[in-house]
Structures are given as structure tokens and as C-alpha cells.
Design an enzyme around this catalytic site. Structure first.
Site, PDB file in Angstrom:
ATOM      1  N   LEU A 189       0.883  -1.163   0.000  1.00  0.00           N
ATOM      2  CA  LEU A 189       0.000   0.000   0.000  1.00  0.00           C
ATOM      3  C   LEU A 189       0.918   1.208   0.000  1.00  0.00           C
ATOM      4  O   LEU A 189       1.931   1.218   0.714  1.00  0.00           O
ATOM      5  CB  LEU A 189      -0.905   0.028   1.235  1.00  0.00           C
ATOM      6  CG  LEU A 189      -2.040  -0.993   1.286  1.00  0.00           C
ATOM      7  CD1 LEU A 189      -2.718  -0.948   2.655  1.00  0.00           C
ATOM      8  CD2 LEU A 189      -3.076  -0.726   0.189  1.00  0.00           C
ATOM      9  N   ASP A 190       0.598   2.244  -0.803  1.00  0.00           N
ATOM     10  CA  ASP A 190       1.483   3.398  -0.823  1.00  0.00           C
ATOM     11  C   ASP A 190       1.395   4.167   0.492  1.00  0.00           C
ATOM     12  O   ASP A 190       0.556   3.880   1.356  1.00  0.00           O
ATOM     13  CB  ASP A 190       1.224   4.288  -2.036  1.00  0.00           C
ATOM     14  CG  ASP A 190      -0.161   4.924  -2.046  1.00  0.00           C
ATOM     15  OD1 ASP A 190      -0.698   5.227  -0.970  1.00  0.00           O
ATOM     16  OD2 ASP A 190      -0.699   5.136  -3.148  1.00  0.00           O
ATOM     17  N   ARG A 191       2.263   5.138   0.651  1.00  0.00           N
ATOM     18  CA  ARG A 191       2.410   5.823   1.940  1.00  0.00           C
ATOM     19  C   ARG A 191       1.105   6.467   2.413  1.00  0.00           C
ATOM     20  O   ARG A 191       0.796   6.460   3.605  1.00  0.00           O
ATOM     21  CB  ARG A 191       3.510   6.884   1.826  1.00  0.00           C
ATOM     22  CG  ARG A 191       3.862   7.530   3.160  1.00  0.00           C
ATOM     23  CD  ARG A 191       4.915   8.604   2.976  1.00  0.00           C
ATOM     24  NE  ARG A 191       5.299   9.195   4.244  1.00  0.00           N
ATOM     25  CZ  ARG A 191       6.005  10.299   4.363  1.00  0.00           C
ATOM     26  NH1 ARG A 191       6.412  10.947   3.275  1.00  0.00           N
ATOM     27  NH2 ARG A 191       6.316  10.773   5.551  1.00  0.00           N
TER      28      ARG A 191
END
Length: 231
Positions: free
Chosen positions: A112-114
């Protein structure tokens, strides 16, 4: 035309094998091997790129026999602002910083991106990790997505049909206003920034991505930073 040789089925590099067996990270395995601290079937192994079959080798590190760890699955609620990596060169907080010792020997399944939150699956079972992430397996990932502006039904159908090689399996509009729209979106591959790219192509900026399910695993009542054992 020169053909690239194919790796024999089931064989991986020794460094990756130690990682697959849950004995170390791949980078740690490489350092251990180059230092002469690893024996395979009783012999010192010095080549991290040597091909082996993980299930068929006996491993010892520093003279101590090491068996494959018992299968573990951990379900984690990723908080916003953390990065899905074990170490970050920029010094940002990682999901493994949050997990601490609970994450030892585990790998994150997918990313999952930041800015995204929600369910991350961790395991030491590489076969499970492969099944969940293999595009041919078409494992569903379900997200709650918030975007700016009103998303109309024809836009949802356009995203399901596909845009520039990207598509969603299902898009359900839950609540819409002129200011923002809340949707439930199901993907089956999870390419880099796929949700954000799909909606941006339709003129909608994504402000929130929150994963609530990945295959058979569900986030449930976990709060940000919390985790529980999976099956």
C-alpha cells in the site's frame, strides 16, 4: 536470436531460499553467505546466486541447524504515512517499525502506498504470498475510496470497462455529492497507484484509499497500527 535460459522449476537463488525459509531477509542472507557462515547439506556455501530447491536443503548458520519456521500469517492495519518496506533510505517510518518483533521473519504481501491505509497481509509462507499476488489467480482486493467531485454511474462503468490498460472488477457508488464521492472498488491485480490513476483519468482526484479485504482476509475491527493472527 539468443534465447534466455529458463531457471528450473522450483529452484531459486540461495539468498532467496534463506528468505523463503524465513531464516533471514534476502540482503541479510547474502551477507551471511559471503561471510562463509552458511552451510548447505553440510558444506560451506559462498555463492548467494547458486540455485537450490528450498524444500530439499538442510541449512545451518554459524554451525546451528536451522529449520523452516512454522507457517505464520499476520493481518495488520497499516496507518497513514507509513511505507511498505523493511528499511527506508529516507528515514520514513515503515510498517516493520510499527510491528517491531512481531514482524520478524515475515514479508509483506503486496504493498500500500504511503498515503493509503488498511489491510496488509504478512507471512513467512512464500507460496501463500505468490498465490495472493499472482495476476493469473485473480485474487480480489477490496477498497473504500474517496474522490473529489461527484462520480456518475457512467464513469463507474467506464472504470469497470478499463482505461489505458487498467480496470476495476467492480465499482459501487456508496455516497455522492458535488464535493466528494465514496465508493467500494474491487481490483484483481493491484498495479502501482492503479486506483489513483483510474480516477484521475476520469477527472477525479483520489483523497483516500483504504483496503478492507485481500482475498480471504478481512480487516475487520482492527484499528490503525493493530494486528492479529490470520489462518
Amino acid at each position: 536470436m539468443t534465447r534466455r535460459s529458463r531457471r528450473p522449476p522450483g529452484r531459486v537463488t540461495l539468498a532467496r531460499a534463506l528468505s523463503k525459509l524465513g531464516l533471514s531477509s534476502r540482503s541479510e542472507a547474502r551477507a551471511l553467505i559471503l561471510a562463509g557462515r552458511v552451510r548447505i547439506d553440510g558444506r560451506v556455501a559462498l555463492d548467494p546466486a547458486a540455485l537450490v530447491t528450498p524444500e530439499r536443503i538442510a541449512v545451518s548458520i554459524d554451525g546451528q541447524a536451522r529449520a523452516r519456521d512454522a507457517r505464520r500469517v499476520l493481518l495488520f492495519h497499516k496507518p497513514r504515512g507509513t511505507v511498505t518496506t523493511r528499511r527506508d533510505p529516507q528515514g520514513r517510518r515503515t510498517v516493520f517499525d510499527v510491528l517491531g518483533v512481531a514482524g520478524d521473519g515475515l514479508i509483506a504481501v503486496g504493498r500500500l502506498d504511503r498515503a493509503s491505509t488498511g489491510l496488509l497481509v504478512f507471512t513467512n509462507d512464500t507460496q501463500l504470498a505468490h498465490r495472493l499476488t499472482d495476476p493469473e489467480a485473480a485474487v480480489q482486493r477490496t477498497y473504500v475510496v474517496t474522490v473529489r467531485g461527484r462520480v456518475e454511474a457512467d464513469t463507474a462503468h467506464r472504470i469497470e470497462r478499463g482505461i489505458d490498460g487498467l480496470s476495476a472488477q467492480a465499482v459501487e457508488i456508496r455516497k455522492a455529492s458535488g464535493r466528494e464521492t465514496h465508493l467500494i472498488v474491487t481490483l484483481i491485480e493491484g498495479k502501482n497507484r492503479e486506483l489513483r490513476r483510474l480516477f484521475e483519468a476520469c477527472g477525479h482526484e483520489v483523497t483516500r484509499v483504504h483496503r478492507i479485504a485481500f482475498g480471504e482476509y478481512e480487516l475487520g475491527e482492527l484499528q490503525p497500527g493493530e494486528w492479529r493472527d490470520g489462518k
